[in-house]
Design a protein around this motif. Structure first.
Motif, mmCIF file in Angstrom:
data_model
loop_
_atom_site.group_PDB
_atom_site.id
_atom_site.type_symbol
_atom_site.label_atom_id
_atom_site.label_comp_id
_atom_site.label_asym_id
_atom_site.label_seq_id
_atom_site.Cartn_x
_atom_site.Cartn_y
_atom_site.Cartn_z
ATOM 1 N N GLY A 11 57.373 31.140 68.562
ATOM 2 C CA GLY A 11 57.097 32.575 68.460
ATOM 3 C C GLY A 11 56.257 32.909 67.251
ATOM 4 N N VAL A 12 56.597 32.335 66.114
ATOM 5 C CA VAL A 12 55.819 32.572 64.897
ATOM 6 C C VAL A 12 54.419 31.994 65.061
ATOM 7 C CG1 VAL A 12 55.629 31.959 62.450
ATOM 8 C CG2 VAL A 12 57.819 32.736 63.375
ATOM 9 N N GLY A 13 54.354 30.781 65.613
ATOM 10 C CA GLY A 13 53.049 30.156 65.842
ATOM 11 C C GLY A 13 52.210 30.973 66.811
ATOM 12 N N GLY A 14 52.841 31.460 67.864
ATOM 13 C CA GLY A 14 52.130 32.282 68.839
ATOM 14 C C GLY A 14 51.624 33.575 68.223
ATOM 15 N N ALA A 15 52.449 34.182 67.396
ATOM 16 C CA ALA A 15 52.039 35.429 66.731
ATOM 17 C C ALA A 15 50.865 35.149 65.804
ATOM 18 C CB ALA A 15 53.211 36.023 65.966
ATOM 19 N N ALA A 16 50.932 34.022 65.067
ATOM 20 C CA ALA A 16 49.839 33.682 64.156
ATOM 21 C C ALA A 16 48.553 33.412 64.937
ATOM 22 C CB ALA A 16 50.215 32.465 63.319
ATOM 23 N N MET A 17 48.668 32.679 66.075
ATOM 24 C CA MET A 17 47.488 32.409 66.886
ATOM 25 C C MET A 17 46.936 33.702 67.482
ATOM 26 S SD MET A 17 48.280 28.830 68.852
ATOM 27 C CE MET A 17 46.832 29.003 69.846
ATOM 28 N N GLY A 18 47.832 34.564 67.912
ATOM 29 C CA GLY A 18 47.388 35.837 68.473
ATOM 30 C C GLY A 18 46.669 36.678 67.440
ATOM 31 N N PHE A 19 47.203 36.700 66.234
ATOM 32 C CA PHE A 19 46.561 37.460 65.151
ATOM 33 C C PHE A 19 45.197 36.854 64.828
ATOM 34 C CE2 PHE A 19 45.740 38.099 60.603
ATOM 35 C CZ PHE A 19 45.677 39.496 60.588
ATOM 36 N N THR A 20 45.154 35.500 64.756
ATOM 37 C CA THR A 20 43.895 34.819 64.462
ATOM 38 C C THR A 20 42.875 35.078 65.566
ATOM 39 O OG1 THR A 20 45.095 33.098 63.295
ATOM 40 C CG2 THR A 20 42.865 32.559 63.966
ATOM 41 N N PHE A 21 43.307 34.978 66.821
ATOM 42 C CA PHE A 21 42.417 35.221 67.949
ATOM 43 C C PHE A 21 41.912 36.660 67.930
ATOM 44 C CE2 PHE A 21 41.709 36.204 72.502
ATOM 45 C CZ PHE A 21 40.713 35.272 72.761
ATOM 46 N N ALA A 22 42.792 37.599 67.678
ATOM 47 C CA ALA A 22 42.393 39.017 67.634
ATOM 48 C C ALA A 22 41.420 39.258 66.481
ATOM 49 C CB ALA A 22 43.624 39.901 67.498
ATOM 50 N N SER A 23 41.686 38.622 65.348
ATOM 51 C CA SER A 23 40.816 38.783 64.196
ATOM 52 C C SER A 23 39.442 38.179 64.480
ATOM 53 C CB SER A 23 41.451 38.117 62.972
ATOM 54 O OG SER A 23 40.621 38.242 61.859
ATOM 55 N N THR A 24 39.420 37.024 65.139
ATOM 56 C CA THR A 24 38.150 36.382 65.484
ATOM 57 C C THR A 24 37.363 37.250 66.452
ATOM 58 O OG1 THR A 24 39.176 34.226 65.189
ATOM 59 C CG2 THR A 24 37.130 34.273 66.431
ATOM 60 N N ILE A 25 37.991 37.768 67.456
ATOM 61 C CA ILE A 25 37.324 38.651 68.428
ATOM 62 C C ILE A 25 36.783 39.875 67.711
ATOM 63 C CG2 ILE A 25 37.712 40.122 70.473
ATOM 64 C CD1 ILE A 25 37.724 37.286 71.293
ATOM 65 N N LYS A 26 37.536 40.410 66.799
ATOM 66 C CA LYS A 26 37.106 41.592 66.049
ATOM 67 C C LYS A 26 35.855 41.275 65.228
ATOM 68 C CE LYS A 26 38.975 45.012 62.907
ATOM 69 N NZ LYS A 26 40.096 45.385 62.067
#
Length: 113
Positions: free
Chosen positions: A90-105
């Protein structure tokens, strides 16, 4: 004398009859007591059998529980490990999601003027 003799014989006859009646009463009382004691012993024997069966069942159940305890402890251990793994994922998924969202941004910021 004849009259006195008859009177004595009559009293002896009455006395003998009363003694026979007492014997009969005692015999009936003894028979009744014997039957009552017999029933009581039968009930006690039934209770002893039932208690023995219950003790056997309890021992068997205790043995079954003793056999199941290691398995139960192992399953609890697996559950805790699984919960820990889910937390890490869950923590890893949240971190990946944040990283992915930040990259897309950032990509959108570069592409869009």
């Amino acid at each position: 004398m004849d009259n006195a003799s008859n009177h004595i014989h009559q009293q002896l006859g009455t006395l003998i009859a009363e003694v026979k009646n007492l014997r009969d009463d005692f015999r009936r009382s003894e028979d009744k007591s014997d039957r009552s004691r017999s029933k009581t012993h039968e009930r006690i024997d039934e209770l002893v059998d039932r208690i023995a069966k219950m003790e056997t069942a309890l021992v068997t159940q205790r043995e079954d529980i003793d056999e199941m305890m290691p398995v139960t402890k192992q399953v609890q251990k697996w559950r805790l490990m699984g919960m820990g793994a889910l937390g890490v994922v869950g923590v890893g998924g949240a971190a990946m999601g944040f990283t992915f969202a930040s990259t897309i941004k950032r990509i959108l910021a570069l592409v869009a003027p």
